[in-house]
Write a protein that holds these residues in place. Structure first.
Motif: not given
Length: 446
Positions: A61-68, A119-121
């Motif tokens: 699973l690849v997702v966005a990391d928006y930090g703080h 598999d999921i992004a």
């Protein structure tokens, strides 16, 4: 009012959603009775978490990391959801790969091109992958009940040729934010309800010494989003009923000309004129230098933390009344490469449960993508500042995400719209050039 999108008679969908096993080749999911408390995840299950080595299948699973960007980390949210899911489904492990959101789309595209698709992004686009036959459709993964729960406008925006491939995950729609203190100083009693009203309010704010009366966000960071709201307010847009690009339409040309002549030329958009970026606009609002800005709900916690007395109103049509609101969404896409359709669907059905959807939206300053989650948020006073945004969701119009050429066309808009709106800009010439480029891109890739 929310109306669920129905692929079958309503009673059949609800019956199927309550039935275990499969129906018509699709998995169905049991729904728990009752509502959990707001802002809680369904994390209770028997037994401990299993390691990836003990699972039958591991999903990538690849997702966005928006930090703080917000008070609550999106990565922490994903970890809690995955932990709860793995306790309930010990045969399926989920490997989380957070990627900085500024690199997300490039990372997913590179992996897909290299034969290493997740598999999921989470992704800002899906049409290029559909064109290459790389994605499962929602029909091939989600239960009927989960599909039926999507806000219809969001579900339609994820379709190509009436088949849904993009599954909405993080949605938003902007409203006109205004600083009540600055409005009072300028003698403005209520938010504007027409473009002429915006111009009058901006002029009064300028006379009262406000640095940026209206923060026009047509710099390259998010020009296509701000621009779409203005185009929709004058019966325009990026595409017509046939789905073809209509960038150089008479309505669009009139819109950009009106913005240039009514706001930019008189100096009502601040020191940066038409080149202001979204980040700068939001920062200006929370520091009291901006009187009005078209903004998404993520600005709410920022304004409240800075103790800015703000209000919101619908973005107006040129001639008065509320314009059709623009919409934004990040999507989840399911890649076929590893043949994990069933396991992907099991995870996504869990992810889209009402409590999970509310928890993510409430923590990230976004809006829920399912009707049950929207209804739950709309009924809870904790989310009162978000209610007007939630109410806009059924009416939103999106950028043409189902068009393969759109990412390149969007890049052209981001680069050139500021020039069209500058004091010496030529909206007709810029739109004509963008239309020619869009037609060429569409002929090559669509």
């Amino acid at each position: 009012m929310f109306i669920r999108r129905r692929r079958a008679p309503f009673f059949l969908i609800r019956t199927a959603a309550r039935t275990a096993g499969t129906a018509g080749g699709r998995r169905t999911v049991r729904r728990a009775a009752g509502l959990a408390a707001a802002l809680t995840l369904t994390l209770t299950a028997c037994g401990g978490a299993e390691s990836e080595g003990d699972a039958d299948v591991t999903l990538d699973l690849v997702v966005a990391d928006y930090g703080h960007r917000t008070a609550r980390s999106s990565t922490d949210y994903w970890k809690r959801v995955i932990d709860a899911f793995e306790k309930r489904h010990p045969d399926i492990a989920v490997h989380l790969d957070p990627v900085p959101y500024t690199r997300l789309d490039k990372t997913v595209a590179a992996r897909a091109a290299d034969g290493d698709a997740p598999d999921i992004a989470q992704s800002g686009v899906f049409a290029p992958y559909v064109a290459k036959g790389q994605l499962y459709s929602a029909d091939e993964t989600l239960s009927i009940g989960t599909q039926a729960d999507f806000v219809p406008a969001l579900a339609r925006a994820g379709e190509i040729s009436h088949v849904q491939y993009g599954m909405p995950f993080s949605s938003s729609t902007p409203r006109l934010f205004y600083n009540k203190k600055l409005f009072a100083r300028a003698g403005i009693e209520r938010p504007p309800t027409s473009w002429a009203g915006i111009e009058r309010a901006a002029a009064a704010l300028k006379a009262a010494g406000v640095q940026t009366p209206y923060a026009l966000q047509t710099g390259p960071e998010a020009a296509e989003d701000e621009t779409l709201s203005w185009l929709l307010g004058n019966n325009g847009g990026y595409v017509g009923m046939s789905g073809g690009y209509t960038l150089d339409s008479a309505e669009n040309t009139a819109t950009l000309t009106a913005v240039r002549d009514g706001l930019v030329d008189p100096g009502l958009t601040g020191p940066k004129g038409s080149s202001l970026n979204r980040t700068e606009a939001y920062r200006g609002f929370v520091t009291g230098k901006v009187g009005m800005v078209l903004a998404h709900p993520v600005l709410i916690p920022m304004a409240e933390e800075a103790h800015v007395p703000y209000g919101t109103a619908p973005f107006p049509r040129r001639t008065g009344g509320a314009a059709t609101p623009a919409g934004l969404s990040d999507w989840l896409v399911a890649f076929k490469q590893h043949h994990h359709a069933q396991q992907i669907g099991t995870f996504l059905d869990f992810l889209y449960s009402t409590d999970n959807a509310v928890h993510y939206a409430g923590g990230q300053g976004t809006l829920p993508v399912t009707v049950p989650a929207a209804e739950k948020m709309r009924a809870d006073a904790v989310y009162r500042p978000l209610w007007p945004f939630v109410d806009q969701l059924p009416k939103v119009q999106f950028q043409p995400m189902g068009t393969t050429s759109w990412p390149r066309v969007r890049a052209g808009l981001q680069e050139k719209i500021a020039g069209a709106l500058s004091r010496n800009g030529d909206p007709a010439a810029v739109l004509d050039g963008l239309q020619n480029e869009a037609d060429h891109r569409a002929a090559v890739v669509d």
